[in-house]
Design a protein around this motif. Structure first.
Motif, short mmCIF file in Angstrom:
data_model
loop_
_atom_site.label_atom_id
_atom_site.label_comp_id
_atom_site.label_asym_id
_atom_site.label_seq_id
_atom_site.Cartn_x
_atom_site.Cartn_y
_atom_site.Cartn_z
N GLU A 83 0.84 -1.19 0.00
CA GLU A 83 0.00 0.00 0.00
C GLU A 83 0.88 1.25 0.00
OE1 GLU A 83 -2.95 2.15 3.18
OE2 GLU A 83 -3.46 0.08 2.63
N ASN A 123 -0.05 5.33 0.76
CA ASN A 123 -1.12 6.30 1.00
C ASN A 123 -0.60 7.72 1.01
OD1 ASN A 123 -0.68 7.15 3.89
ND2 ASN A 123 -1.01 4.96 4.25
N LEU A 158 -5.21 5.85 -1.39
CA LEU A 158 -4.52 4.68 -0.85
C LEU A 158 -4.38 3.67 -1.98
CD1 LEU A 158 -6.95 5.54 1.42
CD2 LEU A 158 -5.48 4.10 2.82
N GLU A 159 -3.17 3.53 -2.53
CA GLU A 159 -2.93 2.56 -3.58
C GLU A 159 -2.85 1.16 -2.97
OE1 GLU A 159 -2.40 4.35 -6.75
OE2 GLU A 159 -3.01 5.85 -5.25
N THR A 160 -3.44 0.18 -3.64
CA THR A 160 -3.29 -1.21 -3.22
C THR A 160 -3.30 -2.11 -4.45
OG1 THR A 160 -4.21 -3.05 -1.94
CG2 THR A 160 -5.77 -1.48 -2.86
N VAL A 198 -10.55 -2.65 -2.99
CA VAL A 198 -10.94 -1.30 -3.38
C VAL A 198 -12.44 -1.06 -3.19
CG1 VAL A 198 -10.98 0.37 -5.27
CG2 VAL A 198 -8.96 -1.09 -4.93
N ARG A 210 -14.02 1.06 0.08
CA ARG A 210 -14.71 2.29 -0.34
C ARG A 210 -16.17 2.27 0.11
NH1 ARG A 210 -13.43 5.79 -4.92
NH2 ARG A 210 -11.18 5.77 -5.31
N TYR A 218 -9.62 4.05 -1.46
CA TYR A 218 -8.67 3.07 -1.99
C TYR A 218 -8.69 3.09 -3.52
CZ TYR A 218 -6.81 0.48 1.99
OH TYR A 218 -6.10 0.10 3.10
#
Length: 231
Positions: A67, A69, A88-90, A96, A100, A107
């Protein structure tokens, strides 16, 4: 206890931001938190070690992922200090929509990789959705253990997060063990996520910090305010 997680191999990068420049990004009921008149934006890449819900076992797919962020710092009228996530990258696509929808946390889905060679750790992220193609590349050399300054404690020892869901602003409390922090030397930084979050920097970056990780425990969300978003 609502759920708990382990956060591993974190790097903390921070820049000062003028509160008035980001106040419009905060939902009703919260405002920029300040330290000596300034607030900050953080770029925090790390690895999620596990996620547990209640007393259940670790979730094998949802609970472990990379992750990155982008976060601002927030406070509400009750004096509860937290973070306000801008993204927030995942790498876990299923995370996601789930997060959300249930928590209102922004996300995003990305192609991500974390690699370590001796004392250098690198984090790579390329956004898949939304705004496909946004990139973030961070690499740091990990140094000696350090004692944090008052500002660094203020930035890293956060006991909750503010979010917006279903027309309400919420505070999600958490607690975590003390951080073990190391000074870190920035080897590479090529980031588009802060700019995409509409955050304008107001100065040079702070000292880069690295932590091998900690465990954090989250409580149930608490309503802060209702009403229309002020953006």
């Amino acid at each position: 206890m609502w759920f708990d997680q382990s956060w591993l191999d974190l790097t903390f990068l921070h820049w000062p931001v003028r509160p008035d420049d980001v106040a419009h990004l905060y939902p009703p009921g919260i405002r920029p938190d300040v330290f000596d008149g300034m607030t900050y934006v953080g770029l925090i890449p790390f690895r999620m070690g596990y996620t547990k819900v209640g007393a259940g076992p670790a979730l094998p797919y949802f609970g472990a992922f990379a992750e990155t962020n982008v976060r601002l710092y927030s406070v509400d009228d009750a004096g509860r200090h937290g973070v306000l996530f801008r993204s927030l990258e995942t790498a876990r696509l299923a995370v996601v929509p789930a997060i959300r929808f249930t928590m209102g946390v922004p996300y995003t889905w990305a192609r991500m990789r974390i690699a370590r060679s001796e004392d250098v750790i690198g984090y790579d992220s390329v956004r898949r959705w939304p705004r496909r193609g946004l990139c973030s590349r961070v690499a740091v050399r990990i140094g000696e253990r350090v004692e944090p300054t008052p500002l660094e404690i203020w930035l890293t020892a956060r006991w909750g997060a503010h979010t917006r869901k279903a027309g309400r602003t919420w505070w999600v409390p958490n607690e975590h063990d003390p951080w073990r922090l190391h000074a870190a030397h920035l080897v590479e930084l090529d980031d588009e996520l802060i700019g995409a979050a509409d955050v304008r920097l107001a100065g040079e970056p702070l000292r880069v910090l690295y932590s091998p990780g900690t465990r954090t425990r989250f409580g149930r969300p608490i309503v802060v305010a209702a009403g229309s978003v002020s953006q």
